[in-house]
Scaffold this motif. Sequence first.
Motif, PDB file in Angstrom:
ATOM      1  N   LEU A 282       0.897  -1.332   0.178  1.00 25.60           N
ATOM      2  CA  LEU A 282      -0.318  -0.075   0.321  1.00 25.60           C
ATOM      3  C   LEU A 282       1.320   0.861  -0.311  1.00 25.60           C
ATOM      4  CD1 LEU A 282      -2.851   1.546  -0.369  1.00 25.60           C
ATOM      5  CD2 LEU A 282      -2.445   0.872   2.425  1.00 25.60           C
ATOM      6  N   TYR A 283       2.063   1.607   0.461  1.00 26.26           N
ATOM      7  CA  TYR A 283       2.937   3.028   0.868  1.00 26.26           C
ATOM      8  C   TYR A 283       3.468   2.680  -0.778  1.00 26.26           C
ATOM      9  CZ  TYR A 283       2.746   4.241   5.447  1.00 26.26           C
ATOM     10  OH  TYR A 283       2.084   4.638   7.068  1.00 26.26           O
ATOM     11  N   LEU A 284       3.811   1.532  -1.316  1.00 26.11           N
ATOM     12  CA  LEU A 284       4.292   1.099  -2.245  1.00 26.11           C
ATOM     13  C   LEU A 284       3.469   1.851  -3.586  1.00 26.11           C
ATOM     14  CD1 LEU A 284       7.416   0.517  -3.558  1.00 26.11           C
ATOM     15  CD2 LEU A 284       6.038  -1.366  -4.487  1.00 26.11           C
ATOM     16  N   LYS A 285       2.335   1.344  -3.220  1.00 28.91           N
ATOM     17  CA  LYS A 285       1.438   1.936  -4.193  1.00 28.91           C
ATOM     18  C   LYS A 285       1.543   3.952  -4.262  1.00 28.91           C
ATOM     19  CE  LYS A 285      -1.204  -1.099  -5.897  1.00 28.91           C
ATOM     20  NZ  LYS A 285      -0.978  -1.847  -6.065  1.00 28.91           N
ATOM     21  N   GLU A 286       0.978   4.135  -2.920  1.00 26.61           N
ATOM     22  CA  GLU A 286       1.018   6.008  -3.048  1.00 26.61           C
ATOM     23  C   GLU A 286       2.562   6.012  -2.926  1.00 26.61           C
ATOM     24  OE1 GLU A 286      -1.105   7.788  -1.540  1.00 26.61           O
ATOM     25  OE2 GLU A 286      -2.312   6.175  -2.100  1.00 26.61           O
ATOM     26  N   SER A 288       4.619   5.052  -5.794  1.00 22.34           N
ATOM     27  CA  SER A 288       4.749   5.368  -7.039  1.00 22.34           C
ATOM     28  C   SER A 288       4.375   6.467  -7.342  1.00 22.34           C
ATOM     29  CB  SER A 288       4.289   3.986  -6.861  1.00 22.34           C
ATOM     30  OG  SER A 288       5.130   3.008  -7.279  1.00 22.34           O
ATOM     31  N   CYS A 289       2.925   6.842  -6.754  1.00 23.16           N
ATOM     32  CA  CYS A 289       1.928   8.356  -7.622  1.00 23.16           C
ATOM     33  C   CYS A 289       2.148   9.354  -7.121  1.00 23.16           C
ATOM     34  CB  CYS A 289       0.523   7.473  -6.234  1.00 23.16           C
ATOM     35  SG  CYS A 289      -0.981   6.207  -7.519  1.00 23.16           S
ATOM     36  N   GLU A 290       3.192   9.018  -6.396  1.00 21.67           N
ATOM     37  CA  GLU A 290       3.947  10.698  -6.212  1.00 21.67           C
ATOM     38  C   GLU A 290       5.037  11.038  -6.399  1.00 21.67           C
ATOM     39  OE1 GLU A 290       1.814  12.329  -4.523  1.00 21.67           O
ATOM     40  OE2 GLU A 290       1.346  12.926  -2.415  1.00 21.67           O
ATOM     41  N   LEU A 291       5.936   9.939  -6.576  1.00 25.37           N
ATOM     42  CA  LEU A 291       6.943   9.804  -6.906  1.00 25.37           C
ATOM     43  C   LEU A 291       6.438  10.449  -8.950  1.00 25.37           C
ATOM     44  CD1 LEU A 291      10.219   9.201  -7.693  1.00 25.37           C
ATOM     45  CD2 LEU A 291       9.818   7.093  -8.066  1.00 25.37           C
ATOM     46  N   ALA A 292       5.120   9.378  -8.879  1.00 28.94           N
ATOM     47  CA  ALA A 292       4.655   9.724 -10.816  1.00 28.94           C
ATOM     48  C   ALA A 292       5.028  11.237 -10.921  1.00 28.94           C
ATOM     49  CB  ALA A 292       3.896   9.387 -10.523  1.00 28.94           C
ATOM     50  N   PHE A 293       4.216  12.438 -10.076  1.00 26.72           N
ATOM     51  CA  PHE A 293       3.419  13.779  -9.761  1.00 26.72           C
ATOM     52  C   PHE A 293       5.363  14.707 -10.331  1.00 26.72           C
ATOM     53  CE2 PHE A 293       2.813  17.025  -7.370  1.00 26.72           C
ATOM     54  CZ  PHE A 293       2.522  17.468  -8.092  1.00 26.72           C
ATOM     55  N   LEU A 294       5.795  14.279  -9.357  1.00 21.70           N
ATOM     56  CA  LEU A 294       6.677  14.732  -9.111  1.00 21.70           C
ATOM     57  C   LEU A 294       8.187  14.834 -10.243  1.00 21.70           C
ATOM     58  CD1 LEU A 294       7.550  14.170  -4.981  1.00 21.70           C
ATOM     59  CD2 LEU A 294       7.518  16.338  -6.370  1.00 21.70           C
ATOM     60  N   TYR A 295       7.772  13.477 -11.198  1.00 22.70           N
ATOM     61  CA  TYR A 295       8.809  13.145 -11.997  1.00 22.70           C
ATOM     62  C   TYR A 295       8.118  14.127 -13.245  1.00 22.70           C
ATOM     63  CZ  TYR A 295      11.080   9.259 -11.006  1.00 22.70           C
ATOM     64  OH  TYR A 295      12.623   8.424 -10.777  1.00 22.70           O
ATOM     65  N   LEU A 296       6.574  14.414 -13.633  1.00 22.49           N
ATOM     66  CA  LEU A 296       6.268  15.461 -13.778  1.00 22.49           C
ATOM     67  C   LEU A 296       6.078  16.892 -14.263  1.00 22.49           C
ATOM     68  CD1 LEU A 296       2.223  13.000 -14.607  1.00 22.49           C
ATOM     69  CD2 LEU A 296       4.377  13.390 -16.237  1.00 22.49           C
ATOM     70  N   ARG A 297       6.628  17.126 -13.037  1.00 20.63           N
ATOM     71  CA  ARG A 297       6.752  18.614 -12.416  1.00 20.63           C
ATOM     72  C   ARG A 297       8.226  19.052 -12.638  1.00 20.63           C
ATOM     73  NH1 ARG A 297       4.990  22.108 -12.124  1.00 20.63           N
ATOM     74  NH2 ARG A 297       4.027  23.485 -10.773  1.00 20.63           N
ATOM     75  N   THR A 298       8.702  17.828 -12.367  1.00 22.21           N
ATOM     76  CA  THR A 298      10.284  18.147 -12.890  1.00 22.21           C
ATOM     77  C   THR A 298      10.733  17.963 -14.462  1.00 22.21           C
ATOM     78  OG1 THR A 298      10.788  15.774 -11.991  1.00 22.21           O
ATOM     79  CG2 THR A 298      10.707  18.176 -10.374  1.00 22.21           C
ATOM     80  N   LYS A 314      -4.867   1.786 -12.457  1.00 21.40           N
ATOM     81  CA  LYS A 314      -6.711   1.486 -12.213  1.00 21.40           C
ATOM     82  C   LYS A 314      -6.383   1.838 -10.237  1.00 21.40           C
ATOM     83  CE  LYS A 314      -9.035  -3.171 -10.799  1.00 21.40           C
ATOM     84  NZ  LYS A 314      -8.506  -4.246 -11.070  1.00 21.40           N
ATOM     85  N   TYR A 315      -5.572   2.025  -9.650  1.00 21.94           N
ATOM     86  CA  TYR A 315      -5.167   1.965  -8.006  1.00 21.94           C
ATOM     87  C   TYR A 315      -5.945   3.631  -8.155  1.00 21.94           C
ATOM     88  CZ  TYR A 315      -3.527   3.261  -3.590  1.00 21.94           C
ATOM     89  OH  TYR A 315      -3.489   4.332  -2.194  1.00 21.94           O
ATOM     90  N   ILE A 316      -4.668   4.176  -8.784  1.00 20.60           N
ATOM     91  CA  ILE A 316      -5.112   6.225  -9.134  1.00 20.60           C
ATOM     92  C   ILE A 316      -7.058   6.390  -9.106  1.00 20.60           C
ATOM     93  CG2 ILE A 316      -4.898   8.498 -10.563  1.00 20.60           C
ATOM     94  CD1 ILE A 316      -1.553   6.844 -11.218  1.00 20.60           C
ATOM     95  N   GLU A 317      -7.512   5.455 -10.279  1.00 20.72           N
ATOM     96  CA  GLU A 317      -8.802   5.570 -10.534  1.00 20.72           C
ATOM     97  C   GLU A 317     -10.130   5.313  -9.708  1.00 20.72           C
ATOM     98  OE1 GLU A 317     -10.394   7.428 -13.082  1.00 20.72           O
ATOM     99  OE2 GLU A 317      -8.452   8.117 -14.698  1.00 20.72           O
ATOM    100  N   SER A 324      -8.159  13.164  -2.653  1.00 22.72           N
ATOM    101  CA  SER A 324      -8.165  14.370  -3.741  1.00 22.72           C
ATOM    102  C   SER A 324      -6.495  14.703  -4.189  1.00 22.72           C
ATOM    103  CB  SER A 324      -7.810  16.050  -3.072  1.00 22.72           C
ATOM    104  OG  SER A 324      -6.666  16.164  -2.315  1.00 22.72           O
ATOM    105  N   SER A 325      -5.653  14.047  -3.478  1.00 20.71           N
ATOM    106  CA  SER A 325      -4.009  13.794  -4.130  1.00 20.71           C
ATOM    107  C   SER A 325      -4.121  12.577  -5.547  1.00 20.71           C
ATOM    108  CB  SER A 325      -3.048  12.713  -3.021  1.00 20.71           C
ATOM    109  OG  SER A 325      -3.652  11.645  -2.986  1.00 20.71           O
TER     110      SER A 325
END
Length: 381
Positions: A282-286, A288-298, A314-317, A324-325
Motif C-alpha cells: 500500500l505504501y509502495l503504491k502511494e 509510486s503515485c507521488e513519484l510519478a507526480f514529481l517526475y511530471l513536475r520536474t 487502476k489504483y489512481i482511478e 484528492s491527491s
Amino acid sequence: MKTALKLILGLLAGGAIGLLIGGVISVIFTDVTWSEYIGKYYSIDILEGLSVLLVAIISLVVSFVVLVPIHELGHLICGLLTGYKFVSFRIFNYTFIMMDGKLRIKKFAVAGTGGQCLLTPPDLPIEEIPTGWYNFGGILANIIVLVIALPFFFLDLNPFIVEALGVFVATDVIMLLINGIPMMAGGVGNDGYNIRLLAKNGLSRQGIVNQLRANALIQKGVRPKDMPEEYFMNPKDIDYHNALEVSIPLLYASRLIDEMKYSEALECMEILYSRKKEIMPLYLKEISCELAFLYLRTDHPEKADELLDKDLRKYIETYSKMMSSKERLLCAMALYIDNDRQKAEEIYSNLKSRQDEYLLQGEVLSDLSLIADMLEAKPDN
C-alpha cells in the motif's frame, strides 16, 4: 471471477467452521453426543440442507458486519480512557468525523481494512504517551464478545440458531487470533505486533504519534506546510520493513510537496522507491503515485509514464473519489502526458466543486493549490 470464487469458498469454509465449532461446544458443554448432533443434520431433507448453507452464509456476513464495528469500538473506548481524543471512526467505506461541532459521515477507504479508529495522542513527552491500551482495545472487545456468546450454547436452541451462533463465535475467534497473535500481513503489523513493537521501538512510537497528530490536523483542514515542524523528520537509518518507520519520511516528503520543493521531495521519494522490495504494497503504491507526480513536475514525463502501468492507473482511478491527491496526479497526467489542458481544467473544477466531500480537508486545500500552480506554470499552447 477470482474474487467471487474466493468469497464463495470463504463463505462455505466459514459455514463449515461454524458447524464444527457448534458441534464441539454442544458436545463439551451439553449432554448432546456427536452422533446426535450429526444426526440432526442427516435427518434433514434437501430444502433444509440448503437452509443450513443459507444460514451459514448469512451468519458469516452478519458476524463480520457486527464484529468489525465492535473491534473498532474497543480501540475507541480504550484510547479515550487513556487520554486520546476522538478524530474519526471508520466502518468499511464510511467515516464518522466531528466537524464544526457536528458529527458528519464521509466516504473513505483503506485497501485491506474493514475499519479504523483514529485518535490523537495526549500532549505528553513521546516516552510517556500510552500506546498499549489503544492497540489492545480491539482485542479486548473480541474477548468480551466471546465471553458473552459462549453461555448461549448451554441453552436448548434450534439447530439453525446453534449453527448461526457457531459461525459468529468462529468469526470472533478468527478475528481475535488474527489481531492478537503478533504478525505482519502485507507489510502491516496487526494489533498484537504493534503493542510489542511500540513498547520497545522509540522510532516506531515517534512515527505513529506524528502520524496521528498530523492526521488530526489534516482532517480539520490544516495543510502539511502549516503544521508544526516537529511532526516532520527525515531519519537516514530506518527499517524499510517497518511501516511505522517508513511513515516518517513519507510524512516529511508530503510537506515538501505542499511547499512545492519538488526537487527535494523527488530525492526523498526516489530513496524510498529504491527500497520497494522491502516496503509494504500500500505504501509502495502511494510512493509510486507521488513519484510519478514529481517526475511530471520536474520535466521527466518519460519516467512518470514508465511508473504509470495498468495496475497503478487502476489504483489512481479507484481512489480518486476519496483522495484528492489522486485527482492532482490525474490533472498532471492530463497536462504533461496527454497534453490535454481542457481535461486538466475539468479535473480541477470538479475537485473544487466537490472539495467538501473529502475526508482529508487539509489535503484537498493543498492539492487545489498545487493544481492551480501547475495550470499557471503550463500556459495554454
